[in-house]
Scaffold this active site. Structure first.
Site: not given
Ligand SMILES: O=C(O)C(=O)C[C@H](O)[C@H](O)COP(=O)(O)O
Length: 211
Positions: A45, A49, A73, A133
């Protein structure tokens, strides 16, 4: 909708963990994805961003046909278009809005929309989403919350993401309503910035063997 759900399901069943990638520098896209794929994580994925994200998706899709690359995102119809045009094979959003879901209804690329409360889960279920999700997983109540949601809503399965690492991954994967998990720990900003592809491959290998 059911064809798209089936497609999403077969994608999410490929690996226990979906790496959530933030690619700042386009030249890192293919080496990073290659390291993850060598480690056994073939579903990736790429979050929208960064400015490099759409080109990163195209570059990975072209260089690594064995990988399934999606966009994360995805917040708006514009993001969705950008991702689909770049060749994203699936779309992920941290939450959901009617505008985004309407846009998703008009594309063949499956969406994994985010939810973290019973009402949000029910709304997405009404819109046909039996795969969602669960975000932000740890902050929204973690495995106890998912277990509780699974009581009245066992027909929905989740890809929990947010705050998950090797420490707690197993607890999530053991739940009957978890299809896979998402996380960024195997491709942290530091590891990517320092181009430590060997370490990323080793962390991917460990993640790919999680049960
Ligand atoms: O960007 C997106 O669409 C999101 O939903 C955020 C990500 O899923 C998280 O940032 C991952 O989380 P971590 O593994 O804690 O870094």
């Amino acid at each position: 909708m059911s064809n798209k759900i089936q497609l999403m399901e077969s994608t999410l069943k490929k690996c226990p963990v979906v790496p959530v990638l933030v690619i700042e520098d386009l030249e890192d896209a293919v080496p990073l994805a290659s390291a993850l794929v060598r480690g056994g994580l073939t579903v990736l994925e790429v979050t929208l961003r960064t400015r490099a994200a759409a080109q990163a998706i195209s570059a990975i899709a072209e260089a690594l046909p064995e990988a399934t690359v999606g966009a994360g995102t995805v917040l708006s119809e514009e993001d969705l278009r950008l991702a689909v045009d770049a060749g994203a094979q699936f779309l992920v959003s941290p939450g959901a809005t009617p505008a985004l879901l309407n846009a998703a209804d008009n594309t063949d690329v499956p969406l994994l929309p985010g939810a973290n409360s019973p009402s949000e889960v029910m709304y997405l279920l009404e819109r046909g989403y039996t795969l969602q999700k669960f975000f932000p997983a740890e902050a929204a109540g973690g495995t106890p919350m998912l277990k509780s949601i699974g009581g009245p809503l066992p027909q929905v399965r989740f890809c929990p993401t947010g705050g998950i690492s090797t420490k707690n991954a197993g607890e999530y994967l053991a739940l009957p309503n978890v299809i896979c998990i998402g996380g960024s720990w195997m491709a942290s900003a530091k590891l990517v910035a320092e181009k430590r592809w060997g370490e990323i491959e080793a962390l991917a290998l460990e993640a790919s063997q999680l049960k």
